[in-house]
Write a protein that holds these residues in place. Structure first.
Motif, mmCIF file in Angstrom:
data_model
loop_
_atom_site.group_PDB
_atom_site.id
_atom_site.type_symbol
_atom_site.label_atom_id
_atom_site.label_comp_id
_atom_site.label_asym_id
_atom_site.label_seq_id
_atom_site.Cartn_x
_atom_site.Cartn_y
_atom_site.Cartn_z
ATOM 1 N N ASP A 147 26.530 30.869 31.126
ATOM 2 C CA ASP A 147 27.220 30.254 31.296
ATOM 3 C C ASP A 147 27.864 30.119 30.298
ATOM 4 O O ASP A 147 29.540 29.966 30.454
ATOM 5 N N LEU A 148 27.464 30.195 29.125
ATOM 6 C CA LEU A 148 28.992 30.600 28.337
ATOM 7 C C LEU A 148 29.357 32.135 28.882
ATOM 8 O O LEU A 148 31.365 31.883 28.113
ATOM 9 N N ALA A 149 28.863 32.600 28.564
ATOM 10 C CA ALA A 149 28.758 34.305 28.654
ATOM 11 C C ALA A 149 30.197 33.702 29.377
ATOM 12 O O ALA A 149 30.964 34.954 30.376
ATOM 13 N N ASN A 150 29.844 33.575 30.484
ATOM 14 C CA ASN A 150 31.043 33.345 32.242
ATOM 15 C C ASN A 150 32.437 32.736 31.715
ATOM 16 O O ASN A 150 32.977 33.557 32.319
ATOM 17 N N GLN A 151 31.564 31.944 31.141
ATOM 18 C CA GLN A 151 33.631 31.281 31.203
ATOM 19 C C GLN A 151 33.995 32.021 30.136
ATOM 20 O O GLN A 151 35.176 32.045 30.120
ATOM 21 N N LEU A 152 33.443 32.550 28.642
ATOM 22 C CA LEU A 152 33.644 33.497 27.908
ATOM 23 C C LEU A 152 34.445 34.870 28.462
ATOM 24 O O LEU A 152 35.801 34.777 27.948
ATOM 25 N N THR A 153 34.065 34.791 28.954
ATOM 26 C CA THR A 153 34.188 36.585 29.624
ATOM 27 C C THR A 153 35.906 35.898 30.991
ATOM 28 O O THR A 153 36.314 36.825 30.328
ATOM 29 N N GLU A 154 35.595 34.853 31.194
ATOM 30 C CA GLU A 154 37.130 34.442 32.438
ATOM 31 C C GLU A 154 38.350 34.091 30.940
ATOM 32 O O GLU A 154 39.516 34.609 31.313
ATOM 33 N N LEU A 155 37.311 33.373 30.442
ATOM 34 C CA LEU A 155 38.744 33.266 29.248
ATOM 35 C C LEU A 155 39.153 34.029 28.717
ATOM 36 O O LEU A 155 40.588 34.630 28.826
ATOM 37 N N ILE A 156 38.742 35.567 28.012
ATOM 38 C CA ILE A 156 39.298 36.574 27.778
ATOM 39 C C ILE A 156 39.610 37.604 28.659
ATOM 40 O O ILE A 156 41.245 38.380 28.577
ATOM 41 N N GLU A 157 39.380 37.292 29.865
ATOM 42 C CA GLU A 157 40.748 38.340 30.335
ATOM 43 C C GLU A 157 41.627 37.600 31.410
ATOM 44 O O GLU A 157 42.352 38.635 31.784
#
Length: 537
Positions: free
Chosen positions: A100-110
């Motif tokens: 879940d952390l990875a998914n949220q980080l991916t969205e924020l970085i994008e």
């Protein structure tokens, strides 16, 4: 403090976290939370002749956006309102799942929201470490190298070392051994039982950690060995593994890992009735926990409170052991947000539970905050003034759980306090609760009273109250005056380097200008927000 642009995927090691930089990007993230004492809900601008609808519920973290009261005013333009800042993610005793952390980080970085991405890592150190140890990009395709690079740089910046970035680089260069590490780790976790196969897998992990020349993997393999030995009933051998892991973590400056390992060693010692050794391990754990808070809270900022660790530390403390006085100073950025000042009467225990309560309120866990407040209140050394500010925090917690009537009752006597700081803070909290429930005029009145109290210039949430008052006037249709007030609040936010509150206020202004047909001005403000978010901390 000047900011410099950060280029991906190579990150500058200057992730500076001050009191406002730890504040989440709620104006832009989907996982919004609602906290009483502020107004951060979705509204539509009302028609000037329209009266406010009656009360609407204040939802919890998962329901904050959907349960917010709305006022009809075509065209339907949602505006998020500023107030006391919120933190990304949850502050409960359950760690966020690494995926879940990875998914949220991916969205924020994008979305190029690097401030918020780095903040999210800061707030979820446990999950971030697990992400780096167990879910690399070549095993989990949805976790990009960019995410892993950012996570490792943020964690390393807190220690001044390069342990985590070295691990990421090592995994990317030696993919064969890295794959073997994670395949073995996954098999160990999937077995779900203690067996000779588990022992072989742990032995394999220890060999791989040496071949990969990573202290982090060596520490992790020792930790897993300790857990395996405890499950096998070999507590004495488990203690050896855990102490070795803790010492290795301390040797490499990994205080966040060392604190947990010393605490595990403490509990293993208690199982063996080694009381003196358990006390030594407990003291080492608390010292490491303090050191971890120092390194992760750079520039006099908000230290990341590991509620899992500190609640376990309190549970495992020997009757003769006391929390260090230094904890009161370290946690001051948190408990001062409640209005609790440091003085000779403030004990480390009260400071700890007060700080944890504020952390849990800010991370959208009001039910847990209520329990922490009660724990602080039940400590005999808690002063009358501290109890008053804890009651204000409890009112915020109750309102955030949809119990506005209870919150109003709690605040009733506090609004008549002889202490101007308590009276102002309680009036402001009451005013914000009223605004959230739709009573804009009444809420504005309370906020105005709070801001006009003499002798109460320094009280928690003053700037948030000013922002809430400006937003209430926006809701009531006083556009020009409200924008003027909002600009004054924004200027103060900029002066105080409160970038997150500034972004939220700018988002409000952009939405209003768009609604008024001033689209070019709104676009310039959005570009300013993007510029702020694309910078390093």
């Amino acid at each position: 403090m000047p900011n410099t642009l950060m280029k991906l995927p190579t990150y500058s090691r200057t992730f500076r976290i001050d009191a406002d930089h730890l504040i989440a990007c709620l104006a832009f993230c989907s996982f919004l939370v609602s906290s009483s004492g502020c107004t951060l809900v979705s509204k539509r601008l009302p028609d000037k002749n329209e009266t406010a609808s009656p009360q609407a519920s204040i939802g919890d973290r998962a329901e904050a956006a959907s349960s917010a009261m709305r006022v009809s005013n075509p065209p339907a333009q949602q505006i998020r309102f500023d107030g006391q800042e919120q933190l990304l993610g949850g502050g409960s005793c359950q760690a966020m799942p690494p995926k879940d952390l990875a998914n949220q980080l991916t969205e924020l970085i994008e979305q190029k929201k690097l401030h918020s991405a780095a903040t999210l890592v800061q707030l979820h150190q446990r999950s971030a470490c697990r992400l780096l140890l167990g879910q690399p990009a070549h095993v989990q395709p949805d976790v990009s190298a960019t995410v892993l690079t950012l996570v490792s740089d943020v964690i390393d910046d807190g220690t001044g070392k390069t342990n985590w970035r070295s691990l990421v680089d090592r995994f990317q260069t030696d993919t064969t051994r890295a794959s073997q590490w994670h395949t073995t780790l996954a098999s160990l976790g999937a077995s779900g039982e203690v067996s000779s196969t588990s022992q072989d897998q742990i032995h394999r992990l220890k060999l791989l950690s040496s071949e990969l020349e990573s202290p982090l993997l060596q520490i992790e393999s020792l930790r897993l060995e300790g857990q395996f030995r405890i499950a096998s009933g070999k507590t004495s051998l488990a203690l050896e593994s855990l102490v070795s892991a803790a010492e290795l973590a301390a040797q490499h400056g990994l205080s966040n890992l060392a604190s947990d390992l010393w605490l595990m060693s403490c509990e293993a010692s208690l199982r063996l009735d080694k009381i003196e050794q358990s006390r030594q391990c407990w003291n080492a754990a608390v010292s490491s926990g303090l050191a971890s808070m120092h390194t992760r809270g750079a520039n006099q900022g908000l230290p990341t409170i590991d509620t899992v660790f500190w609640e376990q530390a309190v549970r495992l403390a020997h009757p003769g052991d006391k929390l260090p006085k230094e904890l009161t100073v370290t946690l001051a950025p948190w408990h001062s947000r409640l209005g609790i000042r440091m003085d000779g009467s403030l004990t480390p225990e009260v400071a700890l539970w007060s700080a944890i309560a504020e952390y849990q309120l800010a991370t959208g866990q009001p039910h847990l905050a209520s329990l922490s407040i009660k724990r602080a209140e039940t400590i005999d050394a808690t002063s009358t003034q501290v109890r008053s500010f804890l009651q204000i925090a409890l009112a915020r917690s109750m309102a955030a759980q949809g119990q506005q009537a209870v919150a109003t009752t709690i605040l009733g006597t506090l609004t008549e306090s002889d202490n101007p700081r308590i009276r102002a803070s309680s009036l402001a909290t009451l005013g914000s609760i009223k605004i959230q429930s739709g009573a804009y005029e009444q809420g504005s009145k309370f906020l105005g009273q709070a801001l006009s109290i003499r002798g109460a210039e320094d009280w928690p949430g003053r700037l948030a109250a000013e922002a809430d008052l400006a937003n209430a006037r926006l809701i009531m249709g006083d556009l020009d005056n409200a924008l003027q007030n909002l600009h004054a609040v924004q200027a103060q936010m900029l002066k105080d380097n409160r970038w997150q509150s500034l972004c939220q206020s700018l988002a409000n202004e952009a939405a209003i200008l768009h609604l008024e047909g001033r689209k070019e001005e709104a676009e310039l403000i959005r570009q300013r927000i993007d510029s702020i978010e694309s910078r390093t901390l």
